[in-house]
Every structure is written in C-alpha cells, then in structure tokens.
Design a protein around this motif. Structure first.
Motif, mmCIF file in Angstrom:
data_model
loop_
_atom_site.group_PDB
_atom_site.id
_atom_site.type_symbol
_atom_site.label_atom_id
_atom_site.label_comp_id
_atom_site.label_asym_id
_atom_site.label_seq_id
_atom_site.Cartn_x
_atom_site.Cartn_y
_atom_site.Cartn_z
ATOM 1 N N VAL A 105 0.871 -1.194 0.000
ATOM 2 C CA VAL A 105 0.000 0.000 0.000
ATOM 3 C C VAL A 105 0.897 1.230 0.000
ATOM 4 C CG1 VAL A 105 -1.751 1.288 1.279
ATOM 5 C CG2 VAL A 105 -1.887 -1.211 1.145
ATOM 6 N N ASP A 106 0.643 2.157 -0.917
ATOM 7 C CA ASP A 106 1.521 3.323 -1.074
ATOM 8 C C ASP A 106 1.213 4.433 -0.071
ATOM 9 O OD1 ASP A 106 3.146 2.590 -3.440
ATOM 10 O OD2 ASP A 106 1.204 2.496 -4.414
ATOM 11 N N LEU A 107 -0.054 4.740 0.074
ATOM 12 C CA LEU A 107 -0.446 5.820 0.977
ATOM 13 C C LEU A 107 -1.914 5.653 1.328
ATOM 14 C CD1 LEU A 107 -1.974 7.321 -1.440
ATOM 15 C CD2 LEU A 107 -0.057 8.903 -1.478
ATOM 16 N N PHE A 108 -2.392 6.524 2.216
ATOM 17 C CA PHE A 108 -3.793 6.528 2.605
ATOM 18 C C PHE A 108 -4.442 7.812 2.095
ATOM 19 C CE2 PHE A 108 -2.334 3.120 5.141
ATOM 20 C CZ PHE A 108 -3.433 2.417 5.616
ATOM 21 N N TYR B 184 3.188 11.044 9.287
ATOM 22 C CA TYR B 184 2.921 11.073 10.729
ATOM 23 C C TYR B 184 3.869 10.094 11.413
ATOM 24 C CZ TYR B 184 -1.412 13.072 8.909
ATOM 25 O OH TYR B 184 -2.338 13.831 8.235
ATOM 26 N N PRO B 185 5.147 10.458 11.535
ATOM 27 C CA PRO B 185 6.154 9.492 12.022
ATOM 28 C C PRO B 185 5.912 8.998 13.452
ATOM 29 C CG PRO B 185 7.078 11.711 11.825
ATOM 30 C CD PRO B 185 5.757 11.736 11.161
ATOM 31 N N PHE C 138 1.414 4.509 12.405
ATOM 32 C CA PHE C 138 0.748 4.741 11.125
ATOM 33 C C PHE C 138 1.759 4.609 9.985
ATOM 34 C CE2 PHE C 138 -0.943 7.733 7.851
ATOM 35 C CZ PHE C 138 -2.092 7.018 7.543
ATOM 36 N N SER C 139 2.997 4.986 10.269
ATOM 37 C CA SER C 139 4.049 4.946 9.237
ATOM 38 C C SER C 139 4.407 3.529 8.814
ATOM 39 C CB SER C 139 5.306 5.664 9.746
ATOM 40 O OG SER C 139 5.754 5.063 10.945
ATOM 41 N N GLY D 90 3.859 5.982 4.695
ATOM 42 C CA GLY D 90 3.426 6.361 6.036
ATOM 43 C C GLY D 90 2.631 7.653 6.020
ATOM 44 N N GLY D 91 2.022 7.970 4.876
ATOM 45 C CA GLY D 91 1.373 9.271 4.742
ATOM 46 C C GLY D 91 -0.008 9.240 4.138
ATOM 47 N N ILE D 92 -0.604 10.454 4.107
ATOM 48 C CA ILE D 92 -1.917 10.698 3.498
ATOM 49 C C ILE D 92 -1.716 11.678 2.349
ATOM 50 C CG2 ILE D 92 -4.199 11.736 3.875
ATOM 51 C CD1 ILE D 92 -4.012 10.739 6.800
ATOM 52 N N VAL D 93 -2.352 11.416 1.224
ATOM 53 C CA VAL D 93 -2.174 12.258 0.038
ATOM 54 C C VAL D 93 -2.488 13.722 0.355
ATOM 55 C CG1 VAL D 93 -4.546 11.995 -0.873
ATOM 56 C CG2 VAL D 93 -2.612 12.319 -2.445
ATOM 57 N N ASN D 94 -1.683 14.630 -0.206
ATOM 58 C CA ASN D 94 -1.851 16.053 0.085
ATOM 59 C C ASN D 94 -1.679 16.871 -1.196
ATOM 60 O OD1 ASN D 94 -0.894 18.873 0.862
ATOM 61 N ND2 ASN D 94 -1.527 18.062 2.854
#
Length: 555
Positions: A444-447, A505-506, A525-526, A532-536
């Motif tokens: 999974v790449d990101l959330f 969110y380390p 979460f990482s 370890g991130g959410i798309v921005n």
C-alpha cells in the motif's frame, strides 16, 4: 401474546455472537436529496487541510486558495472510472462527463471504428446489444469451484493428480475451502436473522396492540408506561436494540444483503453471464457489451466520480477535487466479483480512447485470468497512464494476502505507474485508519480520506459512505488536479510527486484492523504503508512545480 424473556435474551445473544449487535453498515447509507441531511462537519472534509484546519484531509481547498487563484490549467485530464456504472446526468457532474467526439450518438454505427458502437461516454462491459445488463454476479471462487469440481471432487489426495495439474488441484482445494467457509457463515447469519425477525414481529405486534396502531414512532414506544409486564418487556427489547444502532430498516436491509449473498454471490447454479454469450476465458472474444454506462447499479461509480469531478463552488452538493477534468465511464464491476477479461478490456479501452488516469475501486481474492489484466496494465504503463487502485476493505495485510488486481505481474515485475490506496479518517489518534481498510508496508503506497465520506448518489441525491473505494478517487482527483497544471510530468513522475508529498505522521500511533483477533492492534501509522502518509494536494502542487523547473533547467 406472551414473549418469553429467555427467548428474547437468547436471540439477542446469538446476534451478538454473530457480530452484528449493531447491523454492519453497508457501502453507503440511504441517499438524501441534499447534503444538508448530513453532519456538516463531514461534508467536504476530504478537501480540508491538516495544518490549517486540523482535519486530516488533502489540502485541496488550501491549494486552490493559495497556489491556484490566478493559475489556469494547461490540460484537461481524462479520468476513466472503471466501476459499476455512473449516473452521468447527475446535477453535480454537469459538464464533467467525457464525450467521444468521433462518435455520433444513437445511430447504431461504430463511427470512429474503435470496435464499440455508440460509445459516446464510454462502454458497458456487462451487457449485450439488446440492452440487457448484468447486475449480480457470483464470486470468483464460486466460478472456479464450479469449473474445477467435476475434475477434482472425487480425488482424495494430491498424489492422484498428475504433476502438471497439481497447481490447479490446489486452487480447487482453496476455492472449496473458501466457498464452504463463506456459505456456512451466511447460512448461520440467515438462520440467526430469521430467529431475530420472529421475535421482532412478536414485539411489534404486542406494541401495536397496546398502542392500537401499527404506525407508531420511537417516541410513542418511549412514552409507554403500563403495569402489563409483557408490553414493558417488548418496549425494553425494542429500545435496547435502537440504543445499539439497530433500526427495523437496517435489519431489513441486512437481511436482504444476506439473502442476496446466498441466492446470487454464493450460488453455484447462478450464471448471469449467459446473457452476454461470450467466452470469459478468451480475451479475443470482444464483441459484447453496450453503450449503457449507467446500468442497473450506478450507486458505486457515481460517488466515486463525484469525489474526482463534482462541481466546485456551485453551492450544490459536494466539491470534487479536480476542476479541469473529464470522467470516462466504463461499466465493468457487478455486485459480486468482476471478470478479469472485462477489466482488461476496460483498461485497454481507457488507454486507447485518451484516458490519462484510470481509477479502479474494485478487487477480489482470486484472479484466474490474471495474465489478461497484466498485459492491459503493462499497456497502460507503456502509454503513460496512471493507475490508481483501492487497497480493499477486508481488514487484511496486503503484504500477506494478495488482493487483485495487483501491480505485481506474474513474471515478478511491477507496474511503475500504479498507486495503491488505503482509507483514513478525519482525526488523528487511534481511529486514523479505517476499521475496514487493508494496509501493507510494501504493497500500500499511501492513505486517503475514506471514512464518513459524503459524495453523490444517483438521481441527484447524496450519501455518506465508507471504503477504500472512495479513498482511491480522492487520490485520482488529486493526481488529475496536479497533472492539469503540470502536464510536463510523466505518469511515473506524477506518482513520485504524490508519494513524496504525502503528509507523514512518524510518531502517530493508530489501531489497525486485525482479522485474527476481535481487538484491533496498535501500530505506527508509518508502518501501514510505504510512505506512512496521506495524500496532500497542496504539498503535491509545490513539489510538482519544483520538479518541472528542474526538468526544464536540464532540457
């Protein structure tokens, strides 16, 4: 009529053991005519900014306000939505549906010679030329079991099977095990629901008799006070169920959901593909389908499309993410498991007809014609198309359990223009990860926002929903927004931008789904995705600007 208290307690206990003391929410709640029907803190939260708004959205609104105010897009991005069907006349998608300019609507001719007659807005791979369409399908393991059982059902040991057929025999055993487990689960659920319904009807009859009407409200029940203990038992039972989130409507919906599983999805005799009359195992048998991109079930593809392209700032419904975008509608996902062949042909159609991004909010656990899909996604990659896929809602680790389609091909190579997306929620803390969402440090790449999402529903309505199905189009929308302003980027570079610019969110700890135990486990979460991130969107646009400048300076 007496209602035995022990029977009521026993039925309620069996429901609790079955895991639905509160009946599970299906993909989306009942639609409403306006977003005013929903908690307003949930409407458009996916567009909010983690820094400015303290909501773990995608920073889309901030991007428009601070980075794009006087900036015109350089390109209209076409996003192909391979899904269940789309209500292309929805008020909040006006002007956002892709149109094949080379095709003349309704003349019964293949004007552009692309192999599809009257494909004005896309194509439906779940129907025939007479306009008949498939809504329900079996699961892939049911189809495999139906195919393999005649050959292997009387074999007691793998030693009896020739070496060349042993992989197929193992597939048979796995499909049989999966089928029997799911069948037993749904049969047990059906029996429990029947027992519950029997008590529910008794309770309703007692209350109706006491209130002298069948048209009573919850408030009417709450006001009941009588020395008749039987009536008070009925009152207490119903109020306790409502306090747990159960309504008669949700019960009936879940009962219908369970019946559908047994009658359609898990029925070895059910074969709706007969109306298409193709060979699903032949990728060259392509003369099927129709131009109906809405179909009998646009309830899934419509909200997916709304998140990508819903009209912004029209004081109507929701704000989608990308403005200069067109949705190409490809209907290939039934209620049940999609066919590999339909998905492969839909991907090829998207690529050949100008799609830049393909959103894939679907998935399954078996893929017998995976080679068809492998070739199609390789083709998409070779044509600079970005593929965005939902990680799935099975609450599993995709590093351990393969969820198809996948970027990993049969030869072990990987598609470099593929993004896999998990579902996140509005707030930091233990519930940041959707309780249903798949995850995976490698896969999974990101959330992206996928919990309590408000989007479109057919017939100019709106609904609240959960699922990685809705996280995927959030990423597709952000990708389309960035690409419309920076078309110089390749699909691989765009993926790099989205992943490197994700909000990380380390130190954040979150509970993650765990099928092996009823309790969720705590993890960083990482550790649940590669970034370890959410798309921005805000960060992505800044990074895209930087990357394009670097590219230009080198050229």
């Amino acid at each position: 009529m007496n209602i035995p208290i022990r029977k009521i307690q026993r039925t309620s206990a069996s429901l609790l053991l079955a895991g639905f003391s509160v009946f599970p929410a299906l993909a989306q709640d009942d639609p409403a005519p306006s977003v005013a029907a929903f908690d307003q803190t949930l409407v458009n939260w996916h567009n909010l900014d983690p820094v400015q708004d303290q909501i773990q959205g995608t920073g889309v609104n901030r991007a428009y306000k601070e980075l794009l105010t006087n900036k015109k897009p350089k390109k209209t991005v076409v996003v192909a939505v391979i899904d269940s069907g789309i209500d292309i006349t929805h008020e909040d998608l006006k002007g956002k549906i892709w149109t094949n300019q080379k095709e003349i609507a309704g003349n019964g001719q293949d004007d552009d010679q692309n192999g599809y007659v009257d494909d004005v807005h896309g194509w439906g791979f779940l129907g025939n030329a007479q306009g008949e369409n498939i809504r329900y399908e079996t699961y892939e393991y049911v189809r495999l079991l139906r195919k393999l059982a005649p050959t292997y059902q009387n074999i007691s040991s793998i030693k009896e099977v020739p070496l060349a057929q042993q992989p197929e025999y193992k597939t048979y055993l796995l499909t049989k095990q999966t089928y029997e487990k799911e069948l037993a689960k749904y049969q047990q659920t059906q029996q429990t629901l029947a027992a519950f319904e029997k008590v529910l009807i008794q309770v309703q009859n007692v209350l109706a008799s006491h209130l002298k009407t069948k048209e009573y409200t919850l408030q009417d029940v709450q006001r009941i006070s009588t020395p008749d203990q039987n009536v008070m038992n009925a009152r207490a039972w119903l109020l306790e169920k409502y306090s747990r989130g159960l309504t008669v409507e949700s019960f009936l919906k879940y009962k219908e959901h369970t019946d559908t599983f047994l009658e359609k999805h898990l029925n070895l005799e059910f074969n709706p593909r007969a109306i298409i009359a193709d060979n699903p195992e032949s990728i060259t048998d392509t003369k099927y389908g129709n131009s109906d991109v809405v179909g009998p079930r646009p309830t899934h593809g419509t909200p997916v499309s709304g998140l990508i392209a819903g009209l912004r700032g029209n004081n109507l419904g929701i704000d989608g993410i990308a403005e200069d975008v067109q949705i190409m509608a490809l209907r290939a996902v039934p209620e049940g498991d999609e066919r590999d062949k339909d998905i492969a042909l839909a991907i090829r159609y998207a690529v050949d007809n100008g799609a830049n991004i393909i959103n894939m909010s679907f998935g399954k656990t078996f893929s017998p014609q995976k080679s068809f899909v492998d070739e199609a996604v390789k083709y998409a990659e070779s044509k600079n198309v970005l593929l965005v896929h939902a990680a799935g809602n099975e609450a599993t680790d995709n590093d351990k359990v393969t969820h198809y389609p996948t970027r990993v091909l049969n030869d072990g190579s990987q598609i470099k223009t593929w993004i896999e997306v998990g579902a996140s929620s509005r707030m930091l803390g233990k519930d940041l990860v959707g309780v249903f969402s798949n995850y995976g440090k490698q896969t999974v790449d990101l959330f992206a926002p996928g919990v309590n999402i408000v989007s479109l529903a057919p017939e100019n309505k709106y609904a609240k929903m959960d699922g990685t199905s809705f996280s995927s189009p959030v990423v597709s929308g952000v990708a389309a927004l960035v690409w419309s302003h920076y078309p110089e980027l390749t699909a691989a570079e765009l993926k790099e931008v989205l992943l490197k610019s994700a909000t990380v969110y380390p130190k954040e700890m979150a509970l993650y789904p765990n099928l092996e135990s009823e309790t969720r486990k705590k993890a960083k979460f990482s550790d649940l995705s590669s970034t370890g991130g959410i798309v921005n969107a805000y960060n992505a646009l800044l990074l895209a600007e930087k990357m394009v400048k670097q590219k230009n300076s080198k050229s």
